[in-house]
Scaffold this motif. Structure first.
Motif, PDB file in Angstrom:
ATOM      1  N   ILE A  18     -29.619  10.502 -17.795  1.00  0.00           N
ATOM      2  CA  ILE A  18     -30.999  10.783 -18.183  1.00  0.00           C
ATOM      3  C   ILE A  18     -31.895  10.346 -17.019  1.00  0.00           C
ATOM      4  O   ILE A  18     -31.757   9.230 -16.516  1.00  0.00           O
ATOM      5  CB  ILE A  18     -31.402  10.034 -19.462  1.00  0.00           C
ATOM      6  N   ASN A  61     -22.717  11.191 -18.916  1.00  0.00           N
ATOM      7  CA  ASN A  61     -24.098  11.331 -19.376  1.00  0.00           C
ATOM      8  C   ASN A  61     -25.072  10.770 -18.339  1.00  0.00           C
ATOM      9  O   ASN A  61     -24.784   9.788 -17.657  1.00  0.00           O
ATOM     10  CB  ASN A  61     -24.296  10.601 -20.707  1.00  0.00           C
ATOM     11  N   TRP A  86     -30.318   8.932 -26.836  1.00  0.00           N
ATOM     12  CA  TRP A  86     -29.556   8.315 -25.741  1.00  0.00           C
ATOM     13  C   TRP A  86     -29.786   6.824 -25.753  1.00  0.00           C
ATOM     14  O   TRP A  86     -30.903   6.348 -25.602  1.00  0.00           O
ATOM     15  CB  TRP A  86     -29.992   8.892 -24.388  1.00  0.00           C
ATOM     16  N   LEU A 139     -24.751   9.303 -25.303  1.00  0.00           N
ATOM     17  CA  LEU A 139     -25.708  10.382 -25.530  1.00  0.00           C
ATOM     18  C   LEU A 139     -25.130  11.310 -26.584  1.00  0.00           C
ATOM     19  O   LEU A 139     -24.025  11.830 -26.424  1.00  0.00           O
ATOM     20  CB  LEU A 139     -25.988  11.142 -24.229  1.00  0.00           C
ATOM     21  N   ARG A 197     -28.030   4.022 -23.602  1.00  0.00           N
ATOM     22  CA  ARG A 197     -27.115   3.920 -22.465  1.00  0.00           C
ATOM     23  C   ARG A 197     -25.846   3.167 -22.823  1.00  0.00           C
ATOM     24  O   ARG A 197     -25.908   2.066 -23.369  1.00  0.00           O
ATOM     25  CB  ARG A 197     -27.828   3.213 -21.311  1.00  0.00           C
ATOM     26  N   SER A 245     -35.148   9.686 -26.545  1.00  0.00           N
ATOM     27  CA  SER A 245     -34.862  10.559 -27.685  1.00  0.00           C
ATOM     28  C   SER A 245     -35.885  11.678 -27.716  1.00  0.00           C
ATOM     29  O   SER A 245     -37.040  11.491 -27.310  1.00  0.00           O
ATOM     30  CB  SER A 245     -34.895   9.770 -29.004  1.00  0.00           C
ATOM     31  N   VAL A 299     -31.688  16.067 -18.860  1.00  0.00           N
ATOM     32  CA  VAL A 299     -30.676  15.597 -19.803  1.00  0.00           C
ATOM     33  C   VAL A 299     -29.352  16.242 -19.435  1.00  0.00           C
ATOM     34  O   VAL A 299     -29.162  17.461 -19.628  1.00  0.00           O
ATOM     35  CB  VAL A 299     -31.062  15.937 -21.253  1.00  0.00           C
ATOM     36  N   ASN A 300     -28.456  15.458 -18.855  1.00  0.00           N
ATOM     37  CA  ASN A 300     -27.146  15.961 -18.418  1.00  0.00           C
ATOM     38  C   ASN A 300     -27.287  17.205 -17.553  1.00  0.00           C
ATOM     39  O   ASN A 300     -26.588  18.208 -17.727  1.00  0.00           O
ATOM     40  CB  ASN A 300     -26.243  16.229 -19.622  1.00  0.00           C
TER      41      ASN A 300
END
Length: 627
Positions: free
Chosen positions: A301, A299, A610, A615, A612, A318, A357-358
């Protein structure tokens, strides 16, 4: 009165002095004369009274003189007795000694004898030596080590805190050393528990004690068995000697070659085998998540301010979107160092943010930010919406939308994104069946997005934003009736193994099978939509709109009303944001398989969270019992 003058001393000059009275114009040369001034004796003022001292020079008589002025001197004596004392302190001197020696506030104490000390004088040395406030402490009788000095040598050798452990009587092997060769008898048990020695105690983390038989270390190479063993995914072993008869299958097999496998020994791991049917055709556009023992996703961000290219570290992130929302809503927690970067210019216009995001980019805007600073904790909270937030108030003006000419519904959507006939840089991805609207039929007052939503609601459609482009997608709320979903190819197929959490909530809607839809202007039409195969005896409330000018619009408007009926269930699934699925957005048709039970439904909302390094995305499916 006679003018007699009496002098008590002879004149300084040798010649007689002539005194002239009256006008001084006729005074002879060298004469001494008085011109209106007379010296008076000195006076001494004592206690407010005037005391006259005896004069030294006395003159008596009366002399007629012209107007004159008096001059003299005087002294004031308050007559206060001020005796001298033994000790007098200045205004800021140190207090005098009382019974014992008094120490200054910040100096070492000293013994005063007599006299006075100035306010800021240096302290006198005391009788015995006194150490300063921050001097090194004097040595004690026994040598004292400094605060951080090395420890003193003890009688028995003591290692430092992180030194290597002292060897035991019997040499202890290192934790990861190679296994020692023991007795010649091999032991094939890999994880056999070591026996404890009776007399010898090993260190906390040392290797297991010696066994009577040889055993391999935990992470060493496997012991040789009678028959070579291979990994779980090895090729099948050679068939045993014998005769086999191949019977041609009647139907074309799904698997080639045959799945009949013969194993000589029991497997040490799970024997679950996964096969994929080579004759199974996956519908185009369908993403199938395979069944795996472990799903691993790396994951990531990242947030970047687009106008300056400055990166923003995200501690939490989020974002969410549902079928009735036309743009994303998001929030993030940033470190305190990001405060000057994110707040710059945010009060004038939204700040453009690119969130990845990813690996999938999303164009967002930051509209609000706040800072929470506490002891050892400084964080910044950021909130905002998607890029389409610029189409709504307060960033979009209130306009009068009206068309005098005949246009289609798709053309009306394009005109709603113009200002005085000039485009504002946004486009529409129209996914409905179009129909014609006569001129003067539709009028709306509001923002750009308000006009788009009004047109889309006429056909029962939803509006979704594009991930990065300035494009609005107008899609049908129901691509097909729920009783026809089985004929559609799902967009995603999710197994139960790929879902971490699930929830199922039952709900029941009115079982309508007919609805009337009508226009509100002279060019409007009146139509009815009835579910096929039913009597149409359960009628929903009539729906009206100015854009209902064609049966195409009537049919598309009536379908969502008859689809949102009967027994339903909202299925909530929590899963990873995989590279093959990405973020599953509302409107997608998802097939969820749980053993023998299968759920087929439309995604109505998605929320990405998310923390950390975890996710997750949570999607909610609208499923129907009869679908």
């Amino acid at each position: 009165m006679p003018n007699e003058l009496v002098f008590d001393r002879a004149p300084l000059t040798g010649s007689p002095v002539e005194l002239v009275f009256g006008d001084d114009a006729a005074a002879p040369s060298g004469a001494v004369y008085a011109s209106g001034f007379i010296a008076l004796p000195s006076f001494l003022l004592l206690g407010g009274a005037v005391a006259k001292r005896p004069p030294k020079n006395v003159a008596s008589g009366r002399i007629p003189l012209p107007t004159f002025a008096l001059s003299g001197s005087s002294r004031y004596d308050s007559a206060v007795f001020r005796p001298l004392v033994g000790r007098a302190a200045t205004g800021w001197q140190v207090a005098r000694q009382i019974e014992g020696g008094a120490a200054a506030r910040h100096q070492s104490a000293q013994r005063a004898h007599v006299g006075r000390v100035s306010a800021w004088q240096t302290a006198a040395p005391a009788s015995s030596s006194t150490a300063t406030a921050w001097q090194d402490s004097s040595r004690a009788r026994a040598a004292a080590a400094a605060m951080y000095q090395a420890a003193l040598q003890l009688e028995a050798g003591t290692g430092i805190r992180h030194q290597e452990a002292v060897r035991a009587r019997t040499a202890a092997a290192a934790r990861w050393q190679a296994a020692q060769r023991l007795a010649p008898v091999p032991v094939s048990v890999r994880y056999q528990e070591a026996e404890r020695l009776r007399r010898e105690v090993r260190a906390n983390w040392q290797e297991a004690q010696r066994l009577q038989a040889r055993h391999a270390d935990r992470f060493g190479a496997a012991l040789q068995l009678d028959v070579g063993s291979v990994s779980r995914w090895q090729a099948a072993m050679y068939p045993l000697p014998g005769r086999s008869v191949i019977v041609p299958p009647v139907d074309e097999p799904c698997y080639e070659p045959s799945t009949h496998l013969i194993f000589r020994e029991r497997p040490q791991y799970s024997a679950a085998l996964v096969f994929s049917c080579e004759r199974h055709v996956v519908p185009p556009g369908t993403v199938v998540v395979p069944v795996l023992e472990v799903y691993t996703v790396q994951n990531s961000i990242s947030l970047v301010r687009l106008d300056s290219g400055e990166a923003l570290e995200a501690l939490a992130f989020s974002m969410s979107l549902d079928a009735d929302s036309w743009t994303w809503r998001w929030s993030a927690t940033l470190p305190g160092a990001a405060w000057p970067v994110i707040r710059r210019g945010i009060h004038v216009a939204p700040v453009d943010i690119l969130a990845t995001v990813n690996g999938v980019p999303y164009r967002l805007t930051a509209t609000d930010c706040s800072r929470d600073r506490r002891f050892a904790d400084n964080k910044v909270q950021v909130q905002g919406r998607g890029r389409a937030a610029l189409l709504d108030s307060p960033y979009s003006q209130i306009l009068n939308h009206a068309v005098a000419d005949t246009r289609s519904v798709a053309q009306l959507l394009d005109l709603a994104l113009t200002y005085n006939g000039v485009g504002i840089g946004w486009s529409v991805d129209f996914g409905l069946m179009d129909w014609t609207v006569p001129g003067g039929t539709w009028a709306f007052q509001g923002s750009h997005i308000g006009a788009v939503l009004d047109i889309a609601s006429a056909a029962g459609a939803i509006v979704q934003p594009h991930a990065t482009d300035a494009t609005l997608r107008v899609l049908p709320r129901y691509p097909a009736a729920p009783w026809q979903w089985a004929t559609l190819a799902p967009d995603f197929v999710l197994p139960a193994a790929a879902v971490a959490v699930e929830g199922i909530a039952q709900k029941t809607r009115p079982d309508y099978n007919r609805v009337f839809v009508a226009g509100t202007t002279g060019d409007g039409v009146l139509g009815q939509v009835t579910r096929a195969g039913t009597a149409g005896d359960s009628v929903a409330d009539m729906v009206t709109h100015a854009l209902m000018t064609d049966v195409v619009g009537v049919a598309q408007r009536g379908l969502p009303i008859l689809s949102d009926t009967g027994a339903q269930a909202d299925v909530t699934l929590s899963l990873q944001v995989r590279p093959d699925t990405g973020v599953i957005q509302p409107g997608a048709l998802v097939q969820y398989e749980e053993g023998a039970e299968t759920f087929l439904g439309l995604v109505r909302s998605v929320a990405v969270n998310w923390q950390r390094p975890v996710l997750r995305q949570s999607i909610t499916l609208e499923t129907h019992m009869e679908a």
